[in-house]
Structure formats: C-alpha cells, structure tokens
Design an enzyme around this catalytic site. Structure first.
Site, short mmCIF file in Angstrom:
data_model
loop_
_atom_site.label_atom_id
_atom_site.label_comp_id
_atom_site.label_asym_id
_atom_site.label_seq_id
_atom_site.Cartn_x
_atom_site.Cartn_y
_atom_site.Cartn_z
CB CYS A 159 76.54 -15.19 26.52
SG CYS A 159 75.06 -14.16 26.36
CB CYS A 353 66.80 -15.89 30.46
SG CYS A 353 67.20 -15.69 28.71
#
Length: 424
Positions: A159, A353
């Site tokens: 991540c 995102c």
C-alpha cells in the site's frame, strides 16, 4: 433461513453487510464481528496525522448504524475459526454458527519485519487512526523543532498511495508554516521507480510523481531495502536491477513515517488450507475459497499475486473501489447460493485512487487493476483535493445512511467506464 457472518467492520465489512441486507430476504440473519466498536475511514488517517482532521472526524460508533438496518454487531473480534464445523469463537469466549462466512478482516501490520520500525519503535504510521494520532504528536514536535524527514515504505509493502499523500501533504503544511527550508525531505521506497505503487505504474504515474517531487524539492531513493531503524536513523541497502546491494546507507531524521508490509490476521491464517503462507485468504474468481465453498473474502485480507518481480519485493494493493467490487460479487454469489443457484458473479477488480497533496492532488484509474488494462489514466489538479474531501464526506454519509451503492454512485462510475462486476 440462512445465517451470514461478516468478519471485519472496516470499509469492506460494512459495505458487504449493508448490501447483503438490501439483497437477502428479511428472515436472513446477518452479523458483523468487529475488532472494537468503531468504524475508521482509513483514507483520512493522513489528515489526522497532519492535524487537519481530529480522531472524532474520521471514526464513528458503527453498532447503531448496523443495527438500525437489521444487522447484528459484536465488537469482540474473532479468536478462532472452525471452518469444518461452520463455527466461530469470539474474543469474549462466545460462539457463533454460520451458513456463510465473509472475511473482511483487513491486515495485520507486520512491523516486526524490520527491526525498530513502527509506533512502538522509531517510526510513525498512519495505518490506524490511533497510529495517526500518535504521528500528529511527532509532527507537532517537527513544527516546533524542524529537521530532516524520511517517508516511505518497508520491504514487502503493498500500500503505497498513503505514503505519497503523506509526504506531499506534509511538504505543503511545512510551506504554509514557512519552515520548509529547514526540513530536507527524502522518500525511501522499495518500488523500482517512483509512481510504481505496486501496480507497475498507472498511465504516466512515474512522470507525474517525479515531476511533483522535483517541483517540491523532495529527494527519492528507489529499490531501497530498509534493514532497521534506530533512534533518529534509518538504515537501508540500495539494490540494483539484479537485486544486488550497490550501497548501504543511513539517513538521519527528526520525523519518519513508513508503511509496513501486511500479513493476514492470526485467526484467519490458522485455518487449514484457507490461506497462503502470509495468511492471506486464497479465493477463486468468485471471491470464494476453493477449499470451503461457504467462505468468501474481500479486501486487504485476500491473496493477490504481485504484478511483477521487483529487486525489493512489493505487493499488489487493494484500493477502495476494488474492495467494493469484491463485496458486490460476494453479495450476488451468496444470494445465488441461498436461492439454490450456482455462483456466477465476477468482480472487475478496477482501481481508482484519489491522492491528496495538500492543496492539489493526483487521481489514478486502472481498469482492471492488473495490466493489460482497458483504461489506464492519471490526472492532476486541485479538483482531486476537493474530490478527496467530498469522497470522505460521502462515504461517511453512506455508512450512516446504511446503503452500499446509491444510484447516483452507480451512474457516476458507469460514466467513467467503471463497473463493479464483469458482464456475464
């Protein structure tokens, strides 16, 4: 009638529970088992660390919103899963039987992988809201006594978006306070290049992030394998493309934040033949366990192979849109099983995102997440910053309202060419 239990009260668990309640007959019992009584909107944790949000802004007591919609809730957590007998043991010693189990347990933060890392060591974290609160105390000390900053990720991390958000948003806060000239910033990452993000890049993410880092005077070091942290010092090896060490370095810091590698939760990882060696749940294309046909999984706890082999290992991320794609497929497949049909819903696993950067931001869209892709796009501008704020408010509202995907969200995503499920 069927009894469905959802492990986890995060983004995935809450989404799947509300959608199950909407789709399954009223007589079906649904219960969410959380680790604690709060829902944390994790994408806002960087803002908590920087002081633009408080803890109360990004958490809510989840029980009343679930029970209001006919979903039972326990904050006791899961101590053990007896998959052979369809039973759970909770942290308080009680037991639950299930017909269908949905695992959305999220990750275990593996700071132990690097000596001295994490909030109990010498670096900060934004992975949980309480980590972010602690990080904010360290940021305030930085504001009072400026010094070098080192931000990035540990080997094996998957991540990366929050690290980019954090470093660029922190840089903006330092400029606002007119102390940026006193704070050298270095981004240290296992990625083979800036903007890789565990995805092999999205559009021109490499060029975009290099431009932003150059524009704001942020130095970066890629193929970095952090070996340990000591008080005020990060130690790492820099590798070449053959994974051979070309230099061993040390960087001093007054403030550091590193994202850790993830592992599966201990209770989930202990189930025979359910997980891979890292404790992530192995699923087929329907998000179902190949071993246990009544167990499904979504989110960070799911096993996804890395996009590619890199000199320093990096994992593949699971973004919010991808997780909701997984949960929608799970809901459709459980509904099919309850009706005596075969599972047939497959998630698209697309990635969207929104990365905030203080007063601007970057957006990344990958359809699907893994290349080759049907859509591969990046965007930059103040609109992303505003969109990230709007998304925070919208998702918190969606949780309070108890709905999984309002019609206007479905229309907006379809307009962008994004669907949660593959066409049958």
């Amino acid at each position: 009638m069927a009894n469905v239990i959802v492990i986890g009260a995060g983004l995935g668990g809450v989404s799947v529970a509300f959608e199950l309640r909407e789709k399954l007959p009223e007589a079906t019992t649904i219960e969410v088992i959380g680790e604690g009584a709060e829902f944390n909107f994790v994408p806002s944790n960087p803002w908590v660390a920087l002081g633009t949000r408080t803890r109360d802004d990004v958490v809510m007591p989840i029980a009343k919103y679930l029970t209001k919609r006919g979903v039972a809730f326990s904050p006791a957590g899961v101590a053990a899963i007896d998959a052979a007998n369809n039973q759970l043991t909770l942290g308080d010693g009680s037991h639950r039987a299930y017909d269908y189990l949905v695992i959305c347990s999220g990750p275990r933060l593996a700071f132990e992988a690097v000596e001295g890392s994490g909030p109990e060591g010498f670096s900060q974290s934004i992975c949980t809201v309480d980590h972010a609160v602690k990080a904010h105390e360290d940021v305030k000390r930085l504001y009072s006594n400026p010094g070098p900053v080192v931000i990035g990720a540990l080997p094996g991390a998957s991540c990366f978006g929050p690290a980019y958000e954090y470093v660029l948003s922190l840089e903006y806060e330092l400029r606002k306070r007119k102390i940026r000239d006193q704070v050298p910033i270095t981004f240290v990452t296992p990625e083979p290049y800036i903007g890789h993000m565990g995805l092999g890049g999205v559009g021109d993410s490499k060029g975009l992030m290099e431009h932003k880092f150059r524009e704001h005077g942020i130095r970066w070091i890629c193929n970095a394998k952090i070996t340990k942290l000591t008080d005020g010092v990060v130690h790492f090896d820099e590798l070449d493309t053959k994974a051979e060490v070309v230099a061993s370095q040390q960087l001093e810091f007054a403030h550091s934040m590193f994202l850790p590698p993830f592992r599966g939760s201990e209770a989930v990882a202990a189930v025979p033949d359910l997980c891979n060696p890292k404790g992530f749940v192995i699923t087929d294309k329907y998000q179902r366990s190949p071993t246990y046909n009544n167990i499904f999984a979504a989110g960070v706890c799911v096993a996804l192979a890395p996009i590619e082999t890199t000199p320093v290992p990096v994992g593949a991320p699971k973004t919010g849109l991808m997780i909701e794609s997984m949960t929608t497929a799970i809901v459709h497949n459980i509904c099919a099983l309850v009706e005596g049909k075969q599972v047939d819903s497959i998630p698209t696993l697309s990635a969207l995102c929104l990365a905030d950067m203080g007063n601007t931001g970057a957006a990344f869209l990958a359809v699907p997440q893994n290349p080759p892709r049907n859509r591969n796009w990046t965007g930059l501008g103040k609109w992303v910053h505003l969109a990230k704020i709007a998304f925070e408010k919208y998702f918190m509202f969606k949780v309070k309202r108890g709905t999984s995907e309002p019609v206007y969200e479905r229309i907006a995503l379809k307009f962008m060419g994004v669907e949660r499920l593959k066409d049958k």
